[in-house]
Design a protein around this motif. Sequence first.
Motif, PDB file in Angstrom:
ATOM      1  N   ASN A  47      -3.970   4.909 -11.574  1.00  0.00           N
ATOM      2  CA  ASN A  47      -4.522   6.053 -11.007  1.00  0.00           C
ATOM      3  C   ASN A  47      -3.344   6.943 -10.567  1.00  0.00           C
ATOM      4  O   ASN A  47      -3.103   8.219 -10.671  1.00  0.00           O
ATOM      5  CB  ASN A  47      -5.815   6.034  -9.886  1.00  0.00           C
ATOM      6  N   TYR A  48      -2.501   6.480 -10.110  1.00  0.00           N
ATOM      7  CA  TYR A  48      -1.153   7.133  -9.430  1.00  0.00           C
ATOM      8  C   TYR A  48      -0.420   7.509 -10.739  1.00  0.00           C
ATOM      9  O   TYR A  48       0.050   8.630 -10.680  1.00  0.00           O
ATOM     10  CB  TYR A  48      -0.074   5.765  -8.558  1.00  0.00           C
ATOM     11  N   ALA A 117       7.195   2.072  -9.481  1.00  0.00           N
ATOM     12  CA  ALA A 117       7.475   1.131  -9.096  1.00  0.00           C
ATOM     13  C   ALA A 117       7.431   0.765  -7.711  1.00  0.00           C
ATOM     14  O   ALA A 117       7.115  -0.239  -7.230  1.00  0.00           O
ATOM     15  CB  ALA A 117       9.056   0.712  -9.440  1.00  0.00           C
ATOM     16  N   THR A 118       7.642   1.760  -6.833  1.00  0.00           N
ATOM     17  CA  THR A 118       7.627   1.537  -5.324  1.00  0.00           C
ATOM     18  C   THR A 118       6.485   1.110  -4.773  1.00  0.00           C
ATOM     19  O   THR A 118       6.036   0.066  -4.069  1.00  0.00           O
ATOM     20  CB  THR A 118       8.216   2.675  -4.541  1.00  0.00           C
ATOM     21  N   GLN A 119       5.394   1.813  -5.486  1.00  0.00           N
ATOM     22  CA  GLN A 119       3.831   1.582  -5.246  1.00  0.00           C
ATOM     23  C   GLN A 119       3.493   0.222  -5.523  1.00  0.00           C
ATOM     24  O   GLN A 119       2.783  -0.455  -4.831  1.00  0.00           O
ATOM     25  CB  GLN A 119       2.896   2.540  -5.906  1.00  0.00           C
ATOM     26  N   ALA A 120       4.044  -0.512  -6.853  1.00  0.00           N
ATOM     27  CA  ALA A 120       3.620  -1.577  -7.284  1.00  0.00           C
ATOM     28  C   ALA A 120       4.212  -2.742  -6.485  1.00  0.00           C
ATOM     29  O   ALA A 120       3.414  -3.747  -6.038  1.00  0.00           O
ATOM     30  CB  ALA A 120       4.188  -1.609  -8.737  1.00  0.00           C
ATOM     31  N   MET A 121       5.428  -2.567  -5.998  1.00  0.00           N
ATOM     32  CA  MET A 121       6.005  -3.463  -5.121  1.00  0.00           C
ATOM     33  C   MET A 121       5.135  -3.610  -3.641  1.00  0.00           C
ATOM     34  O   MET A 121       5.130  -4.689  -3.062  1.00  0.00           O
ATOM     35  CB  MET A 121       7.497  -3.309  -5.103  1.00  0.00           C
ATOM     36  N   GLY A 124       1.822  -5.162  -4.144  1.00  0.00           N
ATOM     37  CA  GLY A 124       2.074  -6.530  -4.530  1.00  0.00           C
ATOM     38  C   GLY A 124       1.926  -7.618  -3.344  1.00  0.00           C
ATOM     39  O   GLY A 124       1.753  -8.658  -3.489  1.00  0.00           O
ATOM     40  N   ASN A 125       2.654  -7.026  -2.288  1.00  0.00           N
ATOM     41  CA  ASN A 125       2.393  -7.764  -0.822  1.00  0.00           C
ATOM     42  C   ASN A 125       2.471  -6.873   0.206  1.00  0.00           C
ATOM     43  O   ASN A 125       3.492  -6.188   0.399  1.00  0.00           O
ATOM     44  CB  ASN A 125       3.559  -8.838  -0.983  1.00  0.00           C
ATOM     45  N   SER A 126       1.420  -6.913   0.974  1.00  0.00           N
ATOM     46  CA  SER A 126       1.493  -5.771   2.198  1.00  0.00           C
ATOM     47  C   SER A 126       2.047  -6.288   3.203  1.00  0.00           C
ATOM     48  O   SER A 126       2.560  -5.339   3.790  1.00  0.00           O
ATOM     49  CB  SER A 126      -0.178  -6.056   2.797  1.00  0.00           C
ATOM     50  N   ASN A 151      -1.353   6.317   0.927  1.00  0.00           N
ATOM     51  CA  ASN A 151      -1.591   5.427   1.857  1.00  0.00           C
ATOM     52  C   ASN A 151      -0.651   4.207   1.747  1.00  0.00           C
ATOM     53  O   ASN A 151      -0.983   3.019   2.234  1.00  0.00           O
ATOM     54  CB  ASN A 151      -2.817   4.856   2.150  1.00  0.00           C
ATOM     55  N   ILE A 152       0.545   4.411   1.279  1.00  0.00           N
ATOM     56  CA  ILE A 152       1.495   3.219   1.213  1.00  0.00           C
ATOM     57  C   ILE A 152       2.390   3.377   2.457  1.00  0.00           C
ATOM     58  O   ILE A 152       2.966   4.248   2.707  1.00  0.00           O
ATOM     59  CB  ILE A 152       2.639   3.523  -0.040  1.00  0.00           C
ATOM     60  N   LYS A 153       2.076   2.367   3.376  1.00  0.00           N
ATOM     61  CA  LYS A 153       2.886   2.454   4.638  1.00  0.00           C
ATOM     62  C   LYS A 153       4.053   1.579   4.782  1.00  0.00           C
ATOM     63  O   LYS A 153       4.950   1.454   5.815  1.00  0.00           O
ATOM     64  CB  LYS A 153       1.923   2.136   5.855  1.00  0.00           C
ATOM     65  N   ASN A 154       4.127   0.638   3.736  1.00  0.00           N
ATOM     66  CA  ASN A 154       5.124  -0.464   3.924  1.00  0.00           C
ATOM     67  C   ASN A 154       6.338  -0.056   2.857  1.00  0.00           C
ATOM     68  O   ASN A 154       7.352  -1.069   2.588  1.00  0.00           O
ATOM     69  CB  ASN A 154       4.657  -1.795   3.675  1.00  0.00           C
ATOM     70  N   ALA A 155       6.754   1.045   2.601  1.00  0.00           N
ATOM     71  CA  ALA A 155       7.844   1.653   1.893  1.00  0.00           C
ATOM     72  C   ALA A 155       8.508   2.789   2.486  1.00  0.00           C
ATOM     73  O   ALA A 155       7.872   3.863   3.037  1.00  0.00           O
ATOM     74  CB  ALA A 155       7.444   1.972   0.504  1.00  0.00           C
TER      75      ALA A 155
END
Length: 256
Positions: A47-48, A117-121, A124-126, A151-155
């Motif tokens: 979807n991204y 790629a950033t979203q995938a990584m 892959g591990n929260s 809602n990607i908060k770890n990048a």
Amino acid sequence: MFQIIQYIKFLFKSTNQHGVHSPFVYDLVTKCFYNSTKYSHYSRLKNYRNSLFKNKSTIKITDFGSGSRVFKSNERQIRAIAKNSGTSLKRAKLLYRVVNYFKPKHTLELGTSLGIATQAMALGNSENSIISAEGCPNISGFTTHKLSEENIKNATIKTGEFETIIPKLKEESYDLIFFDGNHNKAATINYFETLIDKTHNDTVFIFDDIYWSKNMLEAWEIIKTHPKVSVTIDTFFWGFVFFRTEQVKENFKVRM
């Protein structure tokens, strides 16, 4: 033509899991590379990318790398960048599986682009804390907003040339480093030699487009011979580098 010739050579020299005799590499190939599990996050990856393909807005690019083989102008549509320069869905899924498999806690990405790629990584591990470096301010701003919407908060995206960002990195070591920002021999070797000081025994480096050009392939061959490198895996589109001291030095070519 260079890539076509090299791919034919790769097909003749590469193998699947049956030609791999290292238990570490065999497990990686069978349990990660060839893992056919339909992860629920795959739909978010798809979807991204699709949302980027639908985005007709135009952005002005500042390119510090090797330039584009497709675009002649620095004014580019988001959807065109996603189509021609973005990580494919197949590779995004693989990167997700790699992160899911190794469970890195600290990841560095050189070259954010549109954040596929950033979203995938990140997914892959929260618990994976990602620092992603992007040279173009407009791309950095767009992708920061886009990842926030997802809602990607770890990048965290840092804007600037890699030569400026790398010396300021605060982590003593990284579990995973994804090199995807400058397909240039001298720059690639420089980043590798600088960041090798931020490795530990289980760190993995991933180099994108190792067959981009004759010079990039030369860079890959030099990296393989470094005394700290124990195992490399050439998948044609990506090169994996490991520093495990318990491993016998060996280079693999694996078909994906």
